[in-house]
Design a protein around this motif. Structure first.
Motif, PDB file in Angstrom:
ATOM      1  N   LEU A   5       0.818  -1.211   0.000  1.00 55.44           N
ATOM      2  CA  LEU A   5       0.000   0.000   0.000  1.00 55.44           C
ATOM      3  C   LEU A   5       0.853   1.263   0.000  1.00 55.44           C
ATOM      4  O   LEU A   5       0.580   2.212  -0.740  1.00 55.44           O
ATOM      5  CB  LEU A   5      -0.940  -0.029   1.219  1.00 55.44           C
ATOM      6  CG  LEU A   5      -1.857   1.161   1.444  1.00 55.44           C
ATOM      7  CD1 LEU A   5      -2.576   1.571   0.182  1.00 55.44           C
ATOM      8  CD2 LEU A   5      -2.870   0.825   2.537  1.00 55.44           C
ATOM      9  N   GLY A 141      -6.176   5.960   5.003  1.00 50.98           N
ATOM     10  CA  GLY A 141      -5.386   5.592   3.830  1.00 50.98           C
ATOM     11  C   GLY A 141      -4.467   6.684   3.330  1.00 50.98           C
ATOM     12  O   GLY A 141      -4.147   6.731   2.137  1.00 50.98           O
ATOM     13  N   GLN A 170       3.164  -6.508   7.222  1.00 47.61           N
ATOM     14  CA  GLN A 170       1.749  -6.778   7.011  1.00 47.61           C
ATOM     15  C   GLN A 170       1.156  -7.373   8.295  1.00 47.61           C
ATOM     16  O   GLN A 170       1.706  -8.324   8.846  1.00 47.61           O
ATOM     17  CB  GLN A 170       1.582  -7.764   5.853  1.00 47.61           C
ATOM     18  CG  GLN A 170       0.151  -8.063   5.459  1.00 47.61           C
ATOM     19  CD  GLN A 170       0.085  -9.113   4.353  1.00 47.61           C
ATOM     20  OE1 GLN A 170       0.866 -10.060   4.346  1.00 47.61           O
ATOM     21  NE2 GLN A 170      -0.836  -8.932   3.426  1.00 47.61           N
ATOM     22  N   GLU A 205       0.869  -2.238   7.617  1.00 50.04           N
ATOM     23  CA  GLU A 205      -0.300  -2.309   6.721  1.00 50.04           C
ATOM     24  C   GLU A 205      -1.279  -3.312   7.323  1.00 50.04           C
ATOM     25  O   GLU A 205      -0.976  -4.491   7.436  1.00 50.04           O
ATOM     26  CB  GLU A 205       0.141  -2.736   5.323  1.00 50.04           C
ATOM     27  CG  GLU A 205      -0.998  -2.778   4.308  1.00 50.04           C
ATOM     28  CD  GLU A 205      -0.513  -3.236   2.933  1.00 50.04           C
ATOM     29  OE1 GLU A 205       0.464  -2.662   2.413  1.00 50.04           O
ATOM     30  OE2 GLU A 205      -1.109  -4.195   2.396  1.00 50.04           O
ATOM     31  N   SER A 207      -4.864  -5.445   7.560  1.00 46.07           N
ATOM     32  CA  SER A 207      -5.891  -6.032   6.696  1.00 46.07           C
ATOM     33  C   SER A 207      -6.575  -7.176   7.430  1.00 46.07           C
ATOM     34  O   SER A 207      -6.184  -7.555   8.533  1.00 46.07           O
ATOM     35  CB  SER A 207      -5.255  -6.542   5.390  1.00 46.07           C
ATOM     36  OG  SER A 207      -4.308  -7.561   5.671  1.00 46.07           O
ATOM     37  N   GLU A 212     -11.712  -4.800   8.515  1.00 45.49           N
ATOM     38  CA  GLU A 212     -12.801  -4.336   7.640  1.00 45.49           C
ATOM     39  C   GLU A 212     -14.051  -3.985   8.452  1.00 45.49           C
ATOM     40  O   GLU A 212     -14.790  -3.065   8.090  1.00 45.49           O
ATOM     41  CB  GLU A 212     -13.129  -5.427   6.615  1.00 45.49           C
ATOM     42  CG  GLU A 212     -12.005  -5.656   5.600  1.00 45.49           C
ATOM     43  CD  GLU A 212     -12.179  -6.938   4.817  1.00 45.49           C
ATOM     44  OE1 GLU A 212     -13.220  -7.600   4.995  1.00 45.49           O
ATOM     45  OE2 GLU A 212     -11.275  -7.288   4.043  1.00 45.49           O
ATOM     46  N   THR A 237      -6.500   0.286   4.257  1.00 41.11           N
ATOM     47  CA  THR A 237      -7.033   0.424   2.908  1.00 41.11           C
ATOM     48  C   THR A 237      -8.312   1.258   2.920  1.00 41.11           C
ATOM     49  O   THR A 237      -9.232   0.945   3.683  1.00 41.11           O
ATOM     50  CB  THR A 237      -7.343  -0.971   2.317  1.00 41.11           C
ATOM     51  OG1 THR A 237      -6.129  -1.724   2.253  1.00 41.11           O
ATOM     52  CG2 THR A 237      -7.964  -0.862   0.946  1.00 41.11           C
ATOM     53  N   ASP A 239     -11.923   2.324   2.299  1.00 44.06           N
ATOM     54  CA  ASP A 239     -13.126   1.579   1.936  1.00 44.06           C
ATOM     55  C   ASP A 239     -14.351   2.481   2.068  1.00 44.06           C
ATOM     56  O   ASP A 239     -14.212   3.698   2.210  1.00 44.06           O
ATOM     57  CB  ASP A 239     -13.253   0.308   2.785  1.00 44.06           C
ATOM     58  CG  ASP A 239     -13.313   0.618   4.285  1.00 44.06           C
ATOM     59  OD1 ASP A 239     -13.449   1.814   4.659  1.00 44.06           O
ATOM     60  OD2 ASP A 239     -13.218  -0.319   5.092  1.00 44.06           O
ATOM     61  N   THR A 255      -9.704   3.609  -4.724  1.00 44.78           N
ATOM     62  CA  THR A 255     -10.144   2.236  -4.496  1.00 44.78           C
ATOM     63  C   THR A 255      -8.998   1.246  -4.734  1.00 44.78           C
ATOM     64  O   THR A 255      -8.942   0.182  -4.107  1.00 44.78           O
ATOM     65  CB  THR A 255     -11.315   1.895  -5.437  1.00 44.78           C
ATOM     66  OG1 THR A 255     -12.360   2.857  -5.240  1.00 44.78           O
ATOM     67  CG2 THR A 255     -11.862   0.520  -5.148  1.00 44.78           C
ATOM     68  N   LEU A 257      -5.998   1.689  -3.894  1.00 41.80           N
ATOM     69  CA  LEU A 257      -4.962   1.837  -2.867  1.00 41.80           C
ATOM     70  C   LEU A 257      -5.064   0.699  -1.851  1.00 41.80           C
ATOM     71  O   LEU A 257      -5.658   0.824  -0.784  1.00 41.80           O
ATOM     72  CB  LEU A 257      -5.102   3.196  -2.158  1.00 41.80           C
ATOM     73  CG  LEU A 257      -4.625   4.414  -2.945  1.00 41.80           C
ATOM     74  CD1 LEU A 257      -4.948   5.694  -2.172  1.00 41.80           C
ATOM     75  CD2 LEU A 257      -3.125   4.330  -3.211  1.00 41.80           C
ATOM     76  N   LYS A 258      -4.498  -0.430  -2.193  1.00 43.34           N
ATOM     77  CA  LYS A 258      -4.443  -1.583  -1.299  1.00 43.34           C
ATOM     78  C   LYS A 258      -3.235  -2.428  -1.685  1.00 43.34           C
ATOM     79  O   LYS A 258      -2.770  -2.399  -2.835  1.00 43.34           O
ATOM     80  CB  LYS A 258      -5.724  -2.413  -1.381  1.00 43.34           C
ATOM     81  CG  LYS A 258      -6.106  -2.845  -2.774  1.00 43.34           C
ATOM     82  CD  LYS A 258      -7.470  -3.530  -2.763  1.00 43.34           C
ATOM     83  CE  LYS A 258      -7.916  -3.852  -4.185  1.00 43.34           C
ATOM     84  NZ  LYS A 258      -9.292  -4.407  -4.208  1.00 43.34           N
TER      85      LYS A 258
END
Length: 424
Positions: A5, A141, A170, A205, A207, A212, A237, A239, A255, A257-258
């Motif tokens: 990212l 982000g 990560q 980063e 995830s 989410e 990220t 969203d 969008t 950018l992940k």
């Protein structure tokens, strides 16, 4: 080859920089590259404005590259508690007037809350600030990081900054968090696992399904504290939750950018959300993490709920749910500081402030005073505090003999209720 990212974000920025300057650096940024980025926004707070102003004049710049991209925020020293504080305000006001800066906030709240709340930072932006917790804006982000006053003066004159693109760690978290476990418990656990220097000059980063499902406010708590492991930045990220928070519609570029599935990470850490428990950072190391259950029974003198880490509406709401209809321990002071004027107002309108004060809380103006040991409830030798802020260094909230335990708002409210550290 895929990109992380931060590599994507920097690539997008330097392509824009090339269009503006005609100076070519790299086609696709990768970790280790040294590149020049165009700065989308900068933040200067009241502590450093005299030094930034002095250095800017010394460098001889005739004007600020874009006054509309500069935000000056008075938050650490308001209301003034020492005579010298006033000097910072006068120098800041004079500097803003001389160079046409209009984005000046006087006691509207804490800088890191205001930068996203007021819409100064958007997904994909590159932002620098004169405060180490500028990493906070990764919650939407954006690449954001803290710098010194000399670097800030240089940006004010040029609108650009060189960086070394960081390697990325990560962090994947899947599943549903147990009740009473919050994003503060996650980031404290991660800092404990990494160590206070385990992410030095790296990007974090985040995830996974847990991330989410998390609110932007909860993500903000994590990106805020990433610097406590030495991270250069901490990224989520963008969203639909990001878009709603920023009151924008995500573009195709945003969008995208992940992190790519074939990106190269220097380390991957995987957690199951169900394994997290309420934790605290014990005196006086931010990476000395222990489960709250192991600290049960530790007597306390004060509880602080606030700061740029946990002074948001959902934090006050979580504390109010613990304290609803109850009274804090008679031997404890509970100080609550909303992160901004807007949050203060919303909490007042919803009845949260009434619940907290009915339980015995002292509610202060939005600001950084207590967290940085300046004003609003500092402690003395031998006293012990459970606090929701981000640092428990010696002398941070009073004398060097104060013991500071860092915790979530839920754990902090429980401690206030019982007068001792108590598992939620």
């Amino acid at each position: 080859m895929g990109q992380t990212l931060i590599e994507k974000l920097v690539t997008r920025n330097i392509q824009r920089h090339e269009e503006q300057t005609g100076i070519h650096s790299v086609t696709a940024a990768k970790a280790g590259d040294i590149v020049t980025v165009s700065v989308d926004r900068v933040m200067i707070h009241d502590i450093f404005i005299p030094f930034v102003a002095e250095k800017f004049e010394e460098m001889g710049f005739p004007k600020i590259w874009n006054p509309d991209k500069v935000v000056l925020i008075y938050d650490h020293l308001v209301p003034a508690s020492q005579q010298d504080d006033v000097r910072h305000f006068k120098i800041g006001d004079a500097f803003a007037a001389k160079y046409g800066m209009k984005n000046v906030h006087r006691s509207d709240g804490i800088c890191h809350q205001l930068m996203t709340e007021a819409g100064y930072v958007k997904p994909g932006d590159v932002v620098f600030g004169t405060d180490s917790h500028t990493t906070t804006y990764g919650c939407v982000g954006a690449f954001s990081s803290g710098i010194g006053y000399t670097e800030m003066a240089s940006i004010l004159g040029t609108g650009s900054m060189w960086i070394k693109v960081p390697e990325t760690i990560q962090v994947k978290i899947e599943g549903v968090l147990p009740a009473q476990v919050t994003s503060k418990d996650i980031i404290l656990t991660l800092i404990g696992d990494l160590g206070a220097d385990g992410a030095t000059y790296k990007a974090l980063e985040f995830s996974g399904s847990t991330i989410e499902n998390m609110t932007v406010a909860s993500r903000m708590t994590m990106s805020n504290m990433a610097v406590e492991a030495g991270a250069k930045c901490a990224l989520f990220t963008p969203d639909e939750k990001t878009a709603d928070y920023c009151q924008i519609s995500l573009t195709e570029q945003e969008t995208a950018l992940k992190g790519d599935t074939d990106a190269t990470y220097c380390q991957t850490i995987t957690y199951k959300a169900e394994d997290f428990v309420p934790v605290m950072a014990c005196p006086s190391q931010v990476d000395l993490i222990k489960p709250v259950s192991q600290l049960a029974g530790t007597k306390i003198d004060q509880v602080f709920i606030g700061s740029c880490t946990n002074g948001r509406y959902e934090d006050l709401e979580a504390a109010a749910q613990v304290l609803q209809g109850k009274t804090i321990s008679p031997f404890v002071k509970l100080i609550v500081t909303p992160a901004s004027r807007q949050i203060f107002t919303e909490a007042a309108q919803s009845g949260i402030i009434k619940t907290l004060t009915a339980a015995g809380a002292i509610v202060t103006h939005p600001g950084c005073g207590l967290c940085c040991g300046r004003a609003g409830g500092i402690l003395s030798d031998g006293e012990r505090v459970v606090a929701t802020n981000n640092r428990n260094f010696l002398g941070r909230m009073g004398t060097s003999k104060v013991e500071i335990y860092l915790a979530s708002p839920v754990s902090a409210a429980m401690a206030a209720l019982k007068g001792e550290i108590t598992p939620p």
